[in-house]
Design a protein around this motif. Sequence first.
Motif, PDB file in Angstrom:
ATOM      1  N   ASP A  14      -8.886  -2.428  23.366  1.00  0.00           N
ATOM      2  CA  ASP A  14      -7.986  -1.535  22.620  1.00  0.00           C
ATOM      3  C   ASP A  14      -7.596  -2.139  21.276  1.00  0.00           C
ATOM      4  OD1 ASP A  14      -8.045   0.402  24.596  1.00  0.00           O
ATOM      5  OD2 ASP A  14      -6.196  -0.316  25.568  1.00  0.00           O
ATOM      6  N   TYR A  15      -7.348  -3.451  21.256  1.00  0.00           N
ATOM      7  CA  TYR A  15      -7.008  -4.146  20.016  1.00  0.00           C
ATOM      8  C   TYR A  15      -8.156  -4.055  19.015  1.00  0.00           C
ATOM      9  CZ  TYR A  15      -6.048  -7.987  16.812  1.00  0.00           C
ATOM     10  OH  TYR A  15      -5.854  -8.735  15.678  1.00  0.00           O
ATOM     11  N   MET A  16      -9.376  -4.245  19.496  1.00  0.00           N
ATOM     12  CA  MET A  16     -10.532  -4.169  18.607  1.00  0.00           C
ATOM     13  C   MET A  16     -10.703  -2.748  18.064  1.00  0.00           C
ATOM     14  SD  MET A  16     -13.374  -6.750  20.276  1.00  0.00           S
ATOM     15  CE  MET A  16     -13.983  -5.524  21.370  1.00  0.00           C
ATOM     16  N   ILE A  17     -10.454  -1.750  18.898  1.00  0.00           N
ATOM     17  CA  ILE A  17     -10.560  -0.363  18.459  1.00  0.00           C
ATOM     18  C   ILE A  17      -9.530  -0.069  17.371  1.00  0.00           C
ATOM     19  CG2 ILE A  17     -10.222   2.036  19.174  1.00  0.00           C
ATOM     20  CD1 ILE A  17     -11.471   1.202  21.892  1.00  0.00           C
ATOM     21  N   GLN A  18      -8.300  -0.546  17.554  1.00  0.00           N
ATOM     22  CA  GLN A  18      -7.266  -0.321  16.545  1.00  0.00           C
ATOM     23  C   GLN A  18      -7.589  -1.028  15.239  1.00  0.00           C
ATOM     24  OE1 GLN A  18      -4.761   1.837  16.678  1.00  0.00           O
ATOM     25  NE2 GLN A  18      -5.632   2.422  18.636  1.00  0.00           N
ATOM     26  N   CYS A  19      -8.145  -2.239  15.322  1.00  0.00           N
ATOM     27  CA  CYS A  19      -8.557  -2.945  14.105  1.00  0.00           C
ATOM     28  C   CYS A  19      -9.646  -2.167  13.373  1.00  0.00           C
ATOM     29  CB  CYS A  19      -9.064  -4.343  14.449  1.00  0.00           C
ATOM     30  SG  CYS A  19      -7.774  -5.519  14.866  1.00  0.00           S
ATOM     31  N   LEU A  20     -10.565  -1.583  14.120  1.00  0.00           N
ATOM     32  CA  LEU A  20     -11.624  -0.790  13.497  1.00  0.00           C
ATOM     33  C   LEU A  20     -11.075   0.473  12.851  1.00  0.00           C
ATOM     34  CD1 LEU A  20     -14.498  -1.157  16.098  1.00  0.00           C
ATOM     35  CD2 LEU A  20     -14.430  -2.098  13.790  1.00  0.00           C
ATOM     36  N   HIS A  21     -10.063   1.093  13.475  1.00  0.00           N
ATOM     37  CA  HIS A  21      -9.442   2.275  12.878  1.00  0.00           C
ATOM     38  C   HIS A  21      -8.779   1.929  11.544  1.00  0.00           C
ATOM     39  CE1 HIS A  21     -10.045   5.363  15.861  1.00  0.00           C
ATOM     40  NE2 HIS A  21      -9.623   4.553  16.835  1.00  0.00           N
ATOM     41  N   VAL A  22      -8.093   0.795  11.495  1.00  0.00           N
ATOM     42  CA  VAL A  22      -7.436   0.374  10.253  1.00  0.00           C
ATOM     43  C   VAL A  22      -8.475   0.094   9.175  1.00  0.00           C
ATOM     44  CG1 VAL A  22      -6.057  -1.469   9.196  1.00  0.00           C
ATOM     45  CG2 VAL A  22      -5.380  -0.523  11.405  1.00  0.00           C
ATOM     46  N   ALA A  23      -9.539  -0.630   9.544  1.00  0.00           N
ATOM     47  CA  ALA A  23     -10.586  -0.950   8.576  1.00  0.00           C
ATOM     48  C   ALA A  23     -11.277   0.322   8.077  1.00  0.00           C
ATOM     49  CB  ALA A  23     -11.605  -1.900   9.206  1.00  0.00           C
ATOM     50  N   LYS A  24     -11.526   1.266   8.981  1.00  0.00           N
ATOM     51  CA  LYS A  24     -12.186   2.513   8.591  1.00  0.00           C
ATOM     52  C   LYS A  24     -11.304   3.324   7.644  1.00  0.00           C
ATOM     53  CE  LYS A  24     -14.108   6.787  10.420  1.00  0.00           C
ATOM     54  NZ  LYS A  24     -14.324   7.601  11.611  1.00  0.00           N
ATOM     55  N   GLY A  25     -10.019   3.428   7.965  1.00  0.00           N
ATOM     56  CA  GLY A  25      -9.098   4.175   7.107  1.00  0.00           C
ATOM     57  C   GLY A  25      -8.999   3.574   5.718  1.00  0.00           C
ATOM     58  N   GLU A  26      -8.945   2.259   5.648  1.00  0.00           N
ATOM     59  CA  GLU A  26      -8.845   1.607   4.346  1.00  0.00           C
ATOM     60  C   GLU A  26     -10.161   1.745   3.574  1.00  0.00           C
ATOM     61  OE1 GLU A  26      -6.395  -0.278   1.552  1.00  0.00           O
ATOM     62  OE2 GLU A  26      -5.907   0.625   3.479  1.00  0.00           O
ATOM     63  N   ALA A  27     -11.289   1.707   4.266  1.00  0.00           N
ATOM     64  CA  ALA A  27     -12.585   1.881   3.600  1.00  0.00           C
ATOM     65  C   ALA A  27     -12.727   3.302   3.057  1.00  0.00           C
ATOM     66  CB  ALA A  27     -13.716   1.565   4.562  1.00  0.00           C
ATOM     67  N   MET A  28     -12.257   4.273   3.804  1.00  0.00           N
ATOM     68  CA  MET A  28     -12.297   5.659   3.327  1.00  0.00           C
ATOM     69  C   MET A  28     -11.402   5.829   2.103  1.00  0.00           C
ATOM     70  SD  MET A  28     -12.364   7.627   6.998  1.00  0.00           S
ATOM     71  CE  MET A  28     -11.885   9.188   6.306  1.00  0.00           C
ATOM     72  N   PHE A  29     -10.232   5.186   2.123  1.00  0.00           N
ATOM     73  CA  PHE A  29      -9.334   5.241   0.971  1.00  0.00           C
ATOM     74  C   PHE A  29      -9.974   4.568  -0.239  1.00  0.00           C
ATOM     75  CE2 PHE A  29      -5.819   3.363  -1.515  1.00  0.00           C
ATOM     76  CZ  PHE A  29      -5.262   4.546  -1.977  1.00  0.00           C
ATOM     77  N   LEU A  30     -10.696   3.467  -0.013  1.00  0.00           N
ATOM     78  CA  LEU A  30     -11.378   2.775  -1.098  1.00  0.00           C
ATOM     79  C   LEU A  30     -12.436   3.682  -1.735  1.00  0.00           C
ATOM     80  CD1 LEU A  30     -11.943   0.167  -2.708  1.00  0.00           C
ATOM     81  CD2 LEU A  30     -13.501  -0.491  -0.883  1.00  0.00           C
ATOM     82  N   ASP A  31     -13.180   4.407  -0.917  1.00  0.00           N
ATOM     83  CA  ASP A  31     -14.176   5.340  -1.453  1.00  0.00           C
ATOM     84  C   ASP A  31     -13.521   6.439  -2.285  1.00  0.00           C
ATOM     85  OD1 ASP A  31     -16.177   3.904  -0.230  1.00  0.00           O
ATOM     86  OD2 ASP A  31     -16.277   5.232   1.522  1.00  0.00           O
ATOM     87  N   GLU A  32     -12.402   6.978  -1.793  1.00  0.00           N
ATOM     88  CA  GLU A  32     -11.680   8.015  -2.535  1.00  0.00           C
ATOM     89  C   GLU A  32     -11.132   7.461  -3.848  1.00  0.00           C
ATOM     90  OE1 GLU A  32      -7.458  10.405  -2.210  1.00  0.00           O
ATOM     91  OE2 GLU A  32      -8.415   9.737  -0.371  1.00  0.00           O
ATOM     92  N   TYR A  33     -10.607   6.245  -3.792  1.00  0.00           N
ATOM     93  CA  TYR A  33     -10.036   5.591  -4.963  1.00  0.00           C
ATOM     94  C   TYR A  33     -11.106   5.370  -6.027  1.00  0.00           C
ATOM     95  CZ  TYR A  33      -7.275   2.087  -7.522  1.00  0.00           C
ATOM     96  OH  TYR A  33      -6.579   1.387  -8.469  1.00  0.00           O
ATOM     97  N   ASP A  34     -12.308   4.959  -5.586  1.00  0.00           N
ATOM     98  CA  ASP A  34     -13.402   4.708  -6.534  1.00  0.00           C
ATOM     99  C   ASP A  34     -13.940   5.985  -7.152  1.00  0.00           C
ATOM    100  OD1 ASP A  34     -13.222   1.992  -6.178  1.00  0.00           O
ATOM    101  OD2 ASP A  34     -14.829   1.905  -4.683  1.00  0.00           O
ATOM    102  N   SER A  35     -13.778   7.110  -6.474  1.00  0.00           N
ATOM    103  CA  SER A  35     -14.327   8.360  -6.993  1.00  0.00           C
ATOM    104  C   SER A  35     -13.377   9.074  -7.956  1.00  0.00           C
ATOM    105  CB  SER A  35     -14.672   9.298  -5.837  1.00  0.00           C
ATOM    106  OG  SER A  35     -13.490   9.747  -5.205  1.00  0.00           O
ATOM    107  N   LYS A  36     -12.160   8.596  -8.136  1.00  0.00           N
ATOM    108  CA  LYS A  36     -11.196   9.237  -9.041  1.00  0.00           C
ATOM    109  C   LYS A  36     -11.598   9.036 -10.500  1.00  0.00           C
ATOM    110  CE  LYS A  36      -7.740  10.814  -6.542  1.00  0.00           C
ATOM    111  NZ  LYS A  36      -7.271  12.158  -6.564  1.00  0.00           N
ATOM    112  N   ASN A  37     -11.278   9.998 -11.309  1.00  0.00           N
ATOM    113  CA  ASN A  37     -11.471   9.909 -12.746  1.00  0.00           C
ATOM    114  C   ASN A  37     -10.153   9.423 -13.351  1.00  0.00           C
ATOM    115  OD1 ASN A  37     -12.123  10.119 -15.390  1.00  0.00           O
ATOM    116  ND2 ASN A  37     -12.541  12.311 -15.371  1.00  0.00           N
TER     117      ASN A  37
END
Length: 69
Positions: free
Chosen positions: A8-31
């Motif tokens: 469960d701990y590993m799953i939660q760590c992966l959720h946090v990493a995935k959410g931050e990676a998705m935010f990074l992609d959105e952040y990079d795509s901004k004008n």
Amino acid sequence: MDTGEKIDYMIQCLHVAKGEAMFLDEYDSKNWETDMRWLSMHRAPNKALIKDNLRNVARMGFQLANEVK
């Protein structure tokens, strides 16, 4: 911590990493030339958070692999 809690701990760590990676992609795509107000109102992505969570998953995975018989 038993095996289920470690998984469960590993799953939660992966959720946090995935959410931050998705935010990074959105952040990079901004004008940023046309949308500077957005930058001042929001946070910047944290790459260290992604790396640390993925390292935690790897460490815990190796521990679990050695514990499972």
